[in-house]
Design an enzyme around this catalytic site. Structure first.
Site, PDB file in Angstrom:
ATOM      1  N   ASP A  99       0.833  -1.210   0.000  1.00  0.00           N
ATOM      2  CA  ASP A  99       0.000   0.000   0.000  1.00  0.00           C
ATOM      3  C   ASP A  99       0.868   1.262   0.000  1.00  0.00           C
ATOM      4  O   ASP A  99       0.537   2.241  -0.646  1.00  0.00           O
ATOM      5  CB  ASP A  99      -0.962   0.018   1.201  1.00  0.00           C
ATOM      6  CG  ASP A  99      -0.253  -0.167   2.534  1.00  0.00           C
ATOM      7  OD1 ASP A  99       0.796  -0.828   2.559  1.00  0.00           O
ATOM      8  OD2 ASP A  99      -0.745   0.346   3.547  1.00  0.00           O
ATOM      9  N   ASP A 102       7.447   3.807   2.772  1.00  0.00           N
ATOM     10  CA  ASP A 102       7.763   4.928   3.647  1.00  0.00           C
ATOM     11  C   ASP A 102       9.294   4.996   3.747  1.00  0.00           C
ATOM     12  O   ASP A 102       9.953   5.502   2.837  1.00  0.00           O
ATOM     13  CB  ASP A 102       7.090   4.623   4.995  1.00  0.00           C
ATOM     14  CG  ASP A 102       6.895   5.847   5.848  1.00  0.00           C
ATOM     15  OD1 ASP A 102       7.697   6.784   5.718  1.00  0.00           O
ATOM     16  OD2 ASP A 102       5.959   5.882   6.649  1.00  0.00           O
ATOM     17  N   ASP A 158      -4.418   2.512   7.786  1.00  0.00           N
ATOM     18  CA  ASP A 158      -5.050   2.730   9.086  1.00  0.00           C
ATOM     19  C   ASP A 158      -4.315   3.744   9.958  1.00  0.00           C
ATOM     20  O   ASP A 158      -3.172   4.119   9.683  1.00  0.00           O
ATOM     21  CB  ASP A 158      -5.079   1.409   9.863  1.00  0.00           C
ATOM     22  CG  ASP A 158      -3.693   1.033  10.422  1.00  0.00           C
ATOM     23  OD1 ASP A 158      -2.710   1.093   9.649  1.00  0.00           O
ATOM     24  OD2 ASP A 158      -3.592   0.717  11.614  1.00  0.00           O
ATOM     25  N   ARG A 164      -9.522   1.758   7.825  1.00  0.00           N
ATOM     26  CA  ARG A 164      -9.079   0.967   6.666  1.00  0.00           C
ATOM     27  C   ARG A 164     -10.162   0.844   5.591  1.00  0.00           C
ATOM     28  O   ARG A 164      -9.863   0.697   4.413  1.00  0.00           O
ATOM     29  CB  ARG A 164      -8.676  -0.442   7.112  1.00  0.00           C
ATOM     30  CG  ARG A 164      -7.371  -0.505   7.897  1.00  0.00           C
ATOM     31  CD  ARG A 164      -6.863  -1.937   7.943  1.00  0.00           C
ATOM     32  NE  ARG A 164      -5.884  -2.182   8.983  1.00  0.00           N
ATOM     33  CZ  ARG A 164      -4.573  -2.004   8.857  1.00  0.00           C
ATOM     34  NH1 ARG A 164      -4.072  -1.567   7.718  1.00  0.00           N
ATOM     35  NH2 ARG A 164      -3.753  -2.262   9.859  1.00  0.00           N
TER      36      ARG A 164
HETATM   37  C1  PRP Z   1       3.097  -0.239   6.507  1.00  0.00           C
HETATM   38  C2  PRP Z   1       3.014  -0.507   5.012  1.00  0.00           C
HETATM   39  C3  PRP Z   1       4.336  -1.130   4.697  1.00  0.00           C
HETATM   40  C4  PRP Z   1       5.263  -0.446   5.676  1.00  0.00           C
HETATM   41  C5  PRP Z   1       5.960   0.681   4.976  1.00  0.00           C
HETATM   42  O1  PRP Z   1       2.698  -1.373   7.194  1.00  0.00           O
HETATM   43  O2  PRP Z   1       1.946  -1.359   4.683  1.00  0.00           O
HETATM   44  O3  PRP Z   1       4.345  -2.516   4.900  1.00  0.00           O
HETATM   45  O4  PRP Z   1       4.463   0.059   6.746  1.00  0.00           O
HETATM   46  O5  PRP Z   1       6.894   1.289   5.828  1.00  0.00           O
HETATM   47  P1  PRP Z   1       8.453   1.234   5.560  1.00  0.00           P
HETATM   48  O6  PRP Z   1       8.691   1.580   4.128  1.00  0.00           O
HETATM   49  O7  PRP Z   1       8.982   2.281   6.513  1.00  0.00           O
HETATM   50  O8  PRP Z   1       8.934  -0.137   5.903  1.00  0.00           O
HETATM   51  P2  PRP Z   1       2.296  -1.380   8.730  1.00  0.00           P
HETATM   52  O9  PRP Z   1       3.464  -1.868   9.526  1.00  0.00           O
HETATM   53  O10 PRP Z   1       1.698  -0.054   9.098  1.00  0.00           O
HETATM   54  O11 PRP Z   1       1.194  -2.543   8.793  1.00  0.00           O
HETATM   55  P3  PRP Z   1      -0.265  -2.642   8.128  1.00  0.00           P
HETATM   56  O12 PRP Z   1      -0.061  -2.790   6.639  1.00  0.00           O
HETATM   57  O13 PRP Z   1      -0.869  -3.855   8.726  1.00  0.00           O
HETATM   58  O14 PRP Z   1      -1.030  -1.368   8.459  1.00  0.00           O
END
Ligand code: PRP
Length: 179
Positions: A99, A102, A158, A164
């Site tokens: 999704d 970051d 979320d 979500r």
């Molecule tokens: C979010 C997103 C990625 C990750 C990105 O997941 O879905 O997997 O963070 O961040 P990064 O590039 O800094 O690694 P999250 O841990 O929030 O879990 P979720 O998808 O269950 O909300």
């Protein structure tokens, strides 16, 4: 619009059009193949389900849930696999569906992991790309939207497991997460 939203960043129509456009591009690239489409839980689920329904090539579906060890705003340490794939990736053409990118920690590590397991190819498609936040050397092969460094919710994303199911991408009001 949800009362906790500052404003809508991407409407349902914008999401629908761009997801279709990117999916069709990917579909062409995998002609004659049978990719393993790996969704990273949970944020990617809505993007994932919209994305795969535009594909005409035969696909196999699988999922992973991961987190980084330790907590804090900056990712550190190694990837923690909370749910692993059901399928063996050896010799497979893998498409990772995310999704949001970051810091890049999750995907940088996942790409290495799946390559080490013997995947024939590993490509990344992401709905959102927060370039400004990047700390790890990883770029998506396909990206639907570059976005500013805002707190985004909806369409799978979320805040504390809320929002979500919103059908659009909204910007969360600061007052919600600063209280
Ligand atoms: C979010 C997103 C990625 C990750 C990105 O997941 O879905 O997997 O963070 O961040 P990064 O590039 O800094 O690694 P999250 O841990 O929030 O879990 P979720 O998808 O269950 O909300």
């Amino acid at each position: 619009m949800h009362k906790d939203c500052e404003r809508i960043m991407l409407t349902e129509e914008q999401l629908r059009a761009r997801v279709k456009e990117v999916a069709l591009e990917i579909d062409k690239l995998y002609e004659g193949k049978r990719p393993l489409v790996v969704g990273i839980l949970k944020g990617s689920i809505i993007f994932y389900s919209d994305f795969i329904r535009h594909l005409t090539v035969p696909v196999e579906l699988d999922f992973m849930a991961v987190s980084s060890y330790g907590s804090g705003a900056v990712s550190s340490g190694k990837l923690n696999i909370k749910k692993d794939l059901d399928r063996d990736v050896k010799g497979r053409d893998v498409i990772i569906v995310e999704d949001i990118i970051d810091s890049g920690f999750t995907l940088a590590n996942l790409k290495v992991l799946l390559s080490e397991r013997g995947a024939a190819s590993v490509r990344i498609v992401t709905l959102l790309n927060k370039l400004e936040r990047r700390e790890y050397d990883i770029e998506p092969d396909f990206n639907c939207f570059d976005i500013e460094n805002e707190f985004v919710i909806g369409y799978g994303l979320d805040y504390n497991e809320h929002y979500r199911s919103l059908p659009y991408i909204g910007i969360l009001k600061r007052s919600v997460y600063e209280k």
